[in-house]
Scaffold this motif. Structure first.
Motif, PDB file in Angstrom:
ATOM      1  N   MET A  13       0.859  -1.191   0.000  1.00  0.00           N
ATOM      2  CA  MET A  13       0.000   0.000   0.000  1.00  0.00           C
ATOM      3  C   MET A  13       0.889   1.234   0.000  1.00  0.00           C
ATOM      4  SD  MET A  13      -3.274  -0.825   0.133  1.00  0.00           S
ATOM      5  CE  MET A  13      -4.115   0.555   0.922  1.00  0.00           C
ATOM      6  N   GLY A  14       0.637   2.143  -0.969  1.00  0.00           N
ATOM      7  CA  GLY A  14       1.501   3.310  -1.051  1.00  0.00           C
ATOM      8  C   GLY A  14       0.874   4.466  -1.800  1.00  0.00           C
ATOM      9  N   LEU A  15       1.738   5.250  -2.477  1.00  0.00           N
ATOM     10  CA  LEU A  15       1.313   6.502  -3.104  1.00  0.00           C
ATOM     11  C   LEU A  15       1.587   6.515  -4.597  1.00  0.00           C
ATOM     12  CD1 LEU A  15       2.579   7.210  -0.095  1.00  0.00           C
ATOM     13  CD2 LEU A  15       2.394   9.545  -0.879  1.00  0.00           C
ATOM     14  N   CYS A  16       0.659   7.116  -5.328  1.00  0.00           N
ATOM     15  CA  CYS A  16       0.950   7.663  -6.645  1.00  0.00           C
ATOM     16  C   CYS A  16       1.138   9.150  -6.385  1.00  0.00           C
ATOM     17  CB  CYS A  16      -0.179   7.413  -7.648  1.00  0.00           C
ATOM     18  SG  CYS A  16       0.067   8.282  -9.219  1.00  0.00           S
ATOM     19  N   PHE A  17       2.366   9.585  -6.349  1.00  0.00           N
ATOM     20  CA  PHE A  17       2.718  10.919  -5.883  1.00  0.00           C
ATOM     21  C   PHE A  17       2.553  11.930  -7.013  1.00  0.00           C
ATOM     22  CE2 PHE A  17       6.436  13.821  -4.551  1.00  0.00           C
ATOM     23  CZ  PHE A  17       5.609  14.618  -3.791  1.00  0.00           C
ATOM     24  N   ASP A  18       1.450  12.684  -6.947  1.00  0.00           N
ATOM     25  CA  ASP A  18       1.260  13.771  -7.904  1.00  0.00           C
ATOM     26  C   ASP A  18       1.964  15.004  -7.346  1.00  0.00           C
ATOM     27  OD1 ASP A  18       0.140  16.080  -9.295  1.00  0.00           O
ATOM     28  OD2 ASP A  18      -1.230  14.638 -10.221  1.00  0.00           O
ATOM     29  N   MET A  19       3.170  15.235  -7.830  1.00  0.00           N
ATOM     30  CA  MET A  19       4.020  16.292  -7.275  1.00  0.00           C
ATOM     31  C   MET A  19       3.450  17.682  -7.506  1.00  0.00           C
ATOM     32  SD  MET A  19       6.989  15.706 -10.122  1.00  0.00           S
ATOM     33  CE  MET A  19       7.981  17.177  -9.893  1.00  0.00           C
ATOM     34  N   GLY A  20       2.727  17.857  -8.613  1.00  0.00           N
ATOM     35  CA  GLY A  20       2.124  19.154  -8.908  1.00  0.00           C
ATOM     36  C   GLY A  20       0.999  19.490  -7.955  1.00  0.00           C
ATOM     37  N   HIS A  21       0.081  18.558  -7.763  1.00  0.00           N
ATOM     38  CA  HIS A  21      -1.012  18.782  -6.818  1.00  0.00           C
ATOM     39  C   HIS A  21      -0.478  18.946  -5.391  1.00  0.00           C
ATOM     40  CE1 HIS A  21      -4.146  18.509  -9.687  1.00  0.00           C
ATOM     41  NE2 HIS A  21      -4.061  17.211  -9.900  1.00  0.00           N
ATOM     42  N   ASN A  22       0.589  18.211  -5.076  1.00  0.00           N
ATOM     43  CA  ASN A  22       1.207  18.343  -3.761  1.00  0.00           C
ATOM     44  C   ASN A  22       1.714  19.778  -3.549  1.00  0.00           C
ATOM     45  OD1 ASN A  22       2.035  16.465  -1.460  1.00  0.00           O
ATOM     46  ND2 ASN A  22       3.977  17.482  -1.849  1.00  0.00           N
ATOM     47  N   MET A  23       2.317  20.335  -4.583  1.00  0.00           N
ATOM     48  CA  MET A  23       2.817  21.718  -4.514  1.00  0.00           C
ATOM     49  C   MET A  23       1.668  22.704  -4.399  1.00  0.00           C
ATOM     50  SD  MET A  23       5.821  23.218  -4.592  1.00  0.00           S
ATOM     51  CE  MET A  23       6.758  24.653  -5.061  1.00  0.00           C
ATOM     52  N   ARG A  24       0.581  22.446  -5.118  1.00  0.00           N
ATOM     53  CA  ARG A  24      -0.584  23.324  -5.061  1.00  0.00           C
ATOM     54  C   ARG A  24      -1.203  23.338  -3.666  1.00  0.00           C
ATOM     55  NH1 ARG A  24      -4.565  21.309  -7.383  1.00  0.00           N
ATOM     56  NH2 ARG A  24      -5.767  23.229  -7.419  1.00  0.00           N
ATOM     57  N   ASP A  25      -0.963  22.295  -2.902  1.00  0.00           N
ATOM     58  CA  ASP A  25      -1.480  22.232  -1.541  1.00  0.00           C
ATOM     59  C   ASP A  25      -0.501  22.840  -0.535  1.00  0.00           C
ATOM     60  OD1 ASP A  25      -3.766  21.316   0.040  1.00  0.00           O
ATOM     61  OD2 ASP A  25      -2.329  19.965   1.014  1.00  0.00           O
ATOM     62  N   ALA A  53      -0.001  27.206  -4.963  1.00  0.00           N
ATOM     63  CA  ALA A  53      -1.267  27.643  -4.392  1.00  0.00           C
ATOM     64  C   ALA A  53      -2.413  26.945  -5.124  1.00  0.00           C
ATOM     65  CB  ALA A  53      -1.414  29.161  -4.515  1.00  0.00           C
ATOM     66  N   ARG A  54      -3.587  27.008  -4.535  1.00  0.00           N
ATOM     67  CA  ARG A  54      -4.764  26.358  -5.082  1.00  0.00           C
ATOM     68  C   ARG A  54      -4.998  26.716  -6.546  1.00  0.00           C
ATOM     69  NH1 ARG A  54      -9.525  24.605  -2.197  1.00  0.00           N
ATOM     70  NH2 ARG A  54     -11.295  24.321  -3.596  1.00  0.00           N
TER      71      ARG A  54
END
Length: 281
Positions: A181-193, A220-221
């Motif tokens: 069990m782990g992550l599909c790391f969306d780096m862009g959305h992570n930065m937006r948060d 940012a959002r």
């Protein structure tokens, strides 16, 4: 008649050309060697081709020289027959492409969606599902990963996502579950948060099974997807961190800036990423 001076000049010119050619060849070999030594590979998230059929999508991948695809159901429906799945893989292989995962798949309606997703992945022959489940179903999914020996990567979708806005929100939920069990790391959305994708890659790399590779216009959002070299995420530092932690999965471009005409943006991003690989130690 060739004088001694012209003879020497020609000789020096020939040596210079040979040296330049050797330097260019050496630089190319160094660049190729660095890419070959990297454990991670560049891919494409199938959602980038949501408005295109499989043939058109593969043609774009071939032009970019990208060989790995995360499979979306609009290219290979969930109810595909064994013959259809075989034909699908044959078509990918003819273009030099390998399907390495399925998803993202939403599984928030019922556990039947989860059961169907694991059966689908098994029939397709991949060892990774990218999914968006309910939090209450994570233990159930963990049991499925054990039974099927298929990894499950939860996708984060940024500040609008009430379930999984960033990498930390996922890691805290899966760290005590089966290691598949782990992550599909969306780096862009992570930065937006408002998070740091480079630090989060370092923190959570043991649970990151897939990466949606993208850049965004703002931390940012309101930040939007943009070409990889034009946003606020420092891609060279991100690549260095990939190497530092020994990430060995796919970095799949997901380009949402222009879904009707993604080739130019994807090609620019693919070229930039490969250039960063070549240039960085």
């Amino acid at each position: 008649m060739e004088t001694r001076r012209t003879f020497i000049q020609k000789g020096l010119l020939g040596m210079t050309v040979a040296a330049m050619a050797g330097t260019a060849q050496g630089m190319t070999q160094v660049g190729l060697r660095k890419q070959k030594e990297d454990k991670f590979q560049l891919g494409i998230a199938g959602y980038s081709f949501v408005k295109f059929g499989l043939d058109e999508s593969l043609a774009m991948m071939k032009r970019m020289g990208v060989r790995y695809l995360c499979i979306k159901d609009f290219h290979l429906p969930f109810k595909s027959t064994p013959a259809e799945i075989t034909a699908f893989h044959e078509k990918l292989a003819a273009s030099g492409v390998t399907g390495y995962a399925v998803g993202p798949i939403y599984m928030t309606k019922s556990r039947a969606d989860i059961d169907n997703a694991f059966e689908y992945a098994k029939r397709v022959g991949v060892k990774l599902i990218v999914g968006i489940p309910n939090k209450d179903d994570l233990a159930y999914i963990s049991d499925k990963t054990k039974a099927y020996d298929i990894r499950y990567a939860i996708h984060n979708h940024g500040p609008e996502d009430k379930l999984y806005p960033n990498a930390t929100s996922i890691y805290e939920l899966v760290k005590g579950l089966d290691p598949r069990m782990g992550l599909c790391f969306d780096m862009g959305h992570n930065m937006r948060d408002g998070q740091d994708p480079i630090k989060d890659l370092e923190r959570y790399h043991k649970r990151i099974f897939d990466i949606h590779l993208k850049n965004v216009t703002a931390a940012a959002r309101e930040g939007k997807t943009c070409e990889l070299g034009r946003g606020v995420i420092d891609i060279p530092k991100f690549v260095k961190m990939l190497r530092k932690v020994g990430y060995d999965g796919k970095c799949s471009l997901e380009f949402e800036k222009d879904m009707s005409d993604p080739l130019a943006g994807l090609a620019e991003s693919a070229g930039y990423f490969k250039g960063v690989q070549d240039a960085s130690a």
